[in-house]
Motif scaffolding. Sequence first.
Motif, mmCIF file in Angstrom:
data_model
loop_
_atom_site.group_PDB
_atom_site.id
_atom_site.type_symbol
_atom_site.label_atom_id
_atom_site.label_comp_id
_atom_site.label_asym_id
_atom_site.label_seq_id
_atom_site.Cartn_x
_atom_site.Cartn_y
_atom_site.Cartn_z
ATOM 1 N N SER A 193 1.518 -4.010 -5.100
ATOM 2 C CA SER A 193 0.068 -4.027 -5.024
ATOM 3 C C SER A 193 -0.486 -2.873 -4.204
ATOM 4 O O SER A 193 0.048 -2.561 -3.128
ATOM 5 C CB SER A 193 -0.387 -5.356 -4.395
ATOM 6 O OG SER A 193 -1.797 -5.446 -4.359
ATOM 7 N N ARG A 194 -1.507 -2.275 -4.716
ATOM 8 C CA ARG A 194 -2.299 -1.211 -4.113
ATOM 9 C C ARG A 194 -1.519 0.106 -4.030
ATOM 10 O O ARG A 194 -0.905 0.414 -3.028
ATOM 11 C CB ARG A 194 -2.867 -1.604 -2.750
ATOM 12 C CG ARG A 194 -3.922 -0.597 -2.241
ATOM 13 C CD ARG A 194 -4.591 -1.038 -0.958
ATOM 14 N NE ARG A 194 -5.509 -2.136 -1.187
ATOM 15 C CZ ARG A 194 -5.612 -3.223 -0.428
ATOM 16 N NH1 ARG A 194 -4.836 -3.351 0.608
ATOM 17 N NH2 ARG A 194 -6.481 -4.163 -0.714
ATOM 18 N N ARG A 245 -13.974 -8.429 -3.473
ATOM 19 C CA ARG A 245 -13.118 -7.252 -3.548
ATOM 20 C C ARG A 245 -13.808 -6.054 -2.895
ATOM 21 O O ARG A 245 -15.005 -5.827 -3.082
ATOM 22 C CB ARG A 245 -12.827 -6.944 -5.018
ATOM 23 C CG ARG A 245 -11.871 -5.780 -5.283
ATOM 24 C CD ARG A 245 -11.815 -5.530 -6.787
ATOM 25 N NE ARG A 245 -10.863 -4.505 -7.165
ATOM 26 C CZ ARG A 245 -9.628 -4.738 -7.588
ATOM 27 N NH1 ARG A 245 -9.198 -5.982 -7.663
ATOM 28 N NH2 ARG A 245 -8.833 -3.757 -7.946
ATOM 29 N N ASP A 267 -10.345 -0.691 -3.524
ATOM 30 C CA ASP A 267 -9.665 -1.088 -4.766
ATOM 31 C C ASP A 267 -10.609 -0.926 -5.956
ATOM 32 O O ASP A 267 -11.110 -1.911 -6.514
ATOM 33 C CB ASP A 267 -9.198 -2.540 -4.666
ATOM 34 C CG ASP A 267 -8.184 -2.749 -3.554
ATOM 35 O OD1 ASP A 267 -7.204 -1.987 -3.514
ATOM 36 O OD2 ASP A 267 -8.377 -3.664 -2.733
ATOM 37 N N ASP A 314 0.780 -1.236 0.000
ATOM 38 C CA ASP A 314 0.000 0.000 0.000
ATOM 39 C C ASP A 314 0.817 1.294 0.000
ATOM 40 O O ASP A 314 1.609 1.546 0.910
ATOM 41 C CB ASP A 314 -0.903 0.052 1.232
ATOM 42 C CG ASP A 314 -1.840 -1.126 1.324
ATOM 43 O OD1 ASP A 314 -3.042 -0.905 1.519
ATOM 44 O OD2 ASP A 314 -1.368 -2.283 1.216
ATOM 45 N N ARG A 342 -3.628 -3.637 -8.477
ATOM 46 C CA ARG A 342 -4.493 -2.752 -7.704
ATOM 47 C C ARG A 342 -4.055 -1.282 -7.769
ATOM 48 O O ARG A 342 -3.604 -0.698 -6.788
ATOM 49 C CB ARG A 342 -4.589 -3.199 -6.241
ATOM 50 C CG ARG A 342 -5.064 -4.633 -6.094
ATOM 51 C CD ARG A 342 -5.473 -4.926 -4.668
ATOM 52 N NE ARG A 342 -5.585 -6.358 -4.454
ATOM 53 C CZ ARG A 342 -6.164 -6.934 -3.403
ATOM 54 N NH1 ARG A 342 -6.700 -6.182 -2.467
ATOM 55 N NH2 ARG A 342 -6.214 -8.220 -3.277
ATOM 56 N N ASN A 343 -4.217 -0.726 -8.964
ATOM 57 C CA ASN A 343 -4.016 0.720 -9.144
ATOM 58 C C ASN A 343 -2.607 1.170 -8.808
ATOM 59 O O ASN A 343 -2.395 2.227 -8.200
ATOM 60 C CB ASN A 343 -5.052 1.507 -8.331
ATOM 61 C CG ASN A 343 -6.474 1.178 -8.744
ATOM 62 O OD1 ASN A 343 -6.867 1.415 -9.872
ATOM 63 N ND2 ASN A 343 -7.238 0.574 -7.839
#
Length: 542
Positions: free
Chosen positions: A350-351, A453, A458, A326, A375-376
């Motif tokens: 991820s994220r 999800r 997300d 994150d 995830r973005n």
Amino acid sequence: MTAQHPPLLPLLLAGALLFSGSAMAVEAPPASDSQQDVARASDAPLPQDGKPQATKELRQAKSYTVTTAPTEALELAAPKLPDLSGYTAEAVNAKIDRSKKGSATVRRMVQQDALKEFIGGNNRMAEWVTRQRGMPQAIFVEGGYMSLSELSKKVPKQYLSSDANGVYTLRLPLVVAHNASLQIDKDVKELHLSQDRGAFIVNDGKLFITGSNLTGWNEAKKAPATFKKPEEFRPFLLSWGGTETYIVNSKIASFGYNTSKSYGLSISQYTPNMSKQMGRGMPTGWIIGSEFSDMWYGFYCYETQDFVVKDNTYRDNIIYGIDPHDRSRRLVIAGNTVFGTHKKHGIIISREVDDSWIINNKVYENKLSGIVIDRNSVNNLVAYNEVYRNESDGITLYESSNNLLWGNKVVSNDRHGIRLRNSVNIRLYENLAVDNHLVGVYGHIKDLSDTDRDIDLDPFDTKVSMIVVGGQLVSNGSGPLSIDSPLSVELYRVAMLAPTKSSGISFSGILGDKQNEILDLMVRQDKAVLIDPVESQAELQD
């Protein structure tokens, strides 16, 4: 300057590509593609389907055109890579301030900010009450610099002892306070962290591991605390917000289990409530020239910035080799060798892990994908990696737009070479995808609304677009390229040889519908090709 390639037409002819006035057969990925995704490439809570059910309906609703595209905008200079020459053992040594000597004390774990994560809810304190056989205590280094060998002389031997061979055993949690530095250097041939007594290390200041070996250790068995099951305690190392961590020419093994902040080697900002209280900046540091094995996660970070992971070996770890998470940013993951991950991917970010470099790594023989952007996570460069013989895709992008993949070699992976899902403005330049079991480059959409999800956390759009320039898509089992329901596709200077099980090239998805037009422009006329929906052109005219 873009890389030079052999003339495209001879390569295609060598691959037995034949042109005729009739439409060529379209060879779709195997019908079991989506089932394989669920069974082999799931990364909970994101069950993966190779092709969403809505894809066919969306394709029927759209009409695509094939036109030439201006080539000037497609020509990019090779990306500028970060200068890594300064990340050395000598540079780490220069960062160590030994001018002020630290002190050591042993006190209870309760009411210590750096340890609240481990004595709070979910009966975590019970772990240490049981293992220490009483009210849990920890060793604290405070006020300045101390080496581990110096520390061993300051605390009782039952908590930290050594033998004549330079092997030390730590039997309590060890905390480096915010105003302190601890160095575990070559004088410590090996540091055993006792699994039996619940030992771990928390860095709340500065930690230097230079030329040493750290091992989770089962004292009863006189052997490493090798992985048995996810919930079984194993020693770990955690660095909190505002810290610096440097690990050089060292080995760490048998750390971590499936509990928050206890994953193996973790670099993490404090939890949100604690972060407000502590007011710390993001943690940072370097890991260079080291080896990690039998870790729950070889490397994990959360809200970390400017961290460098360079020239390390991650082998035979349990869930991931390297896993930045994150809102981490400006990470450098370079020159690492990552293989043998037992459960999931070799490298995954991820994220919202943004503005980072994944370059010059060798990633192979991992249980799922080699490299995953998830995830973005945006504005990342994935370049010059060798990704091969992984049991899922070579490189996978899930819901992560605006990323550049340049000069990667993606070879002999069990599924797709490069796979994009729900991701737009993905630029694929000078990549080599060879002998992958399914498609060389595969793009698709999927509606994730009916999964578990968290859409607020997300979000995603069922959109995909790509630009593919240069490189080669060679002898992939289900064809060179497939994409369904794209916003747009641009192709230029892509060499494509036939898949091994067919005498000629065949596209699938909307590319199959327009195959003759695409090949005529790209091969016969040596032009860039733009494929986009009719409605998008109408919107531009409006």
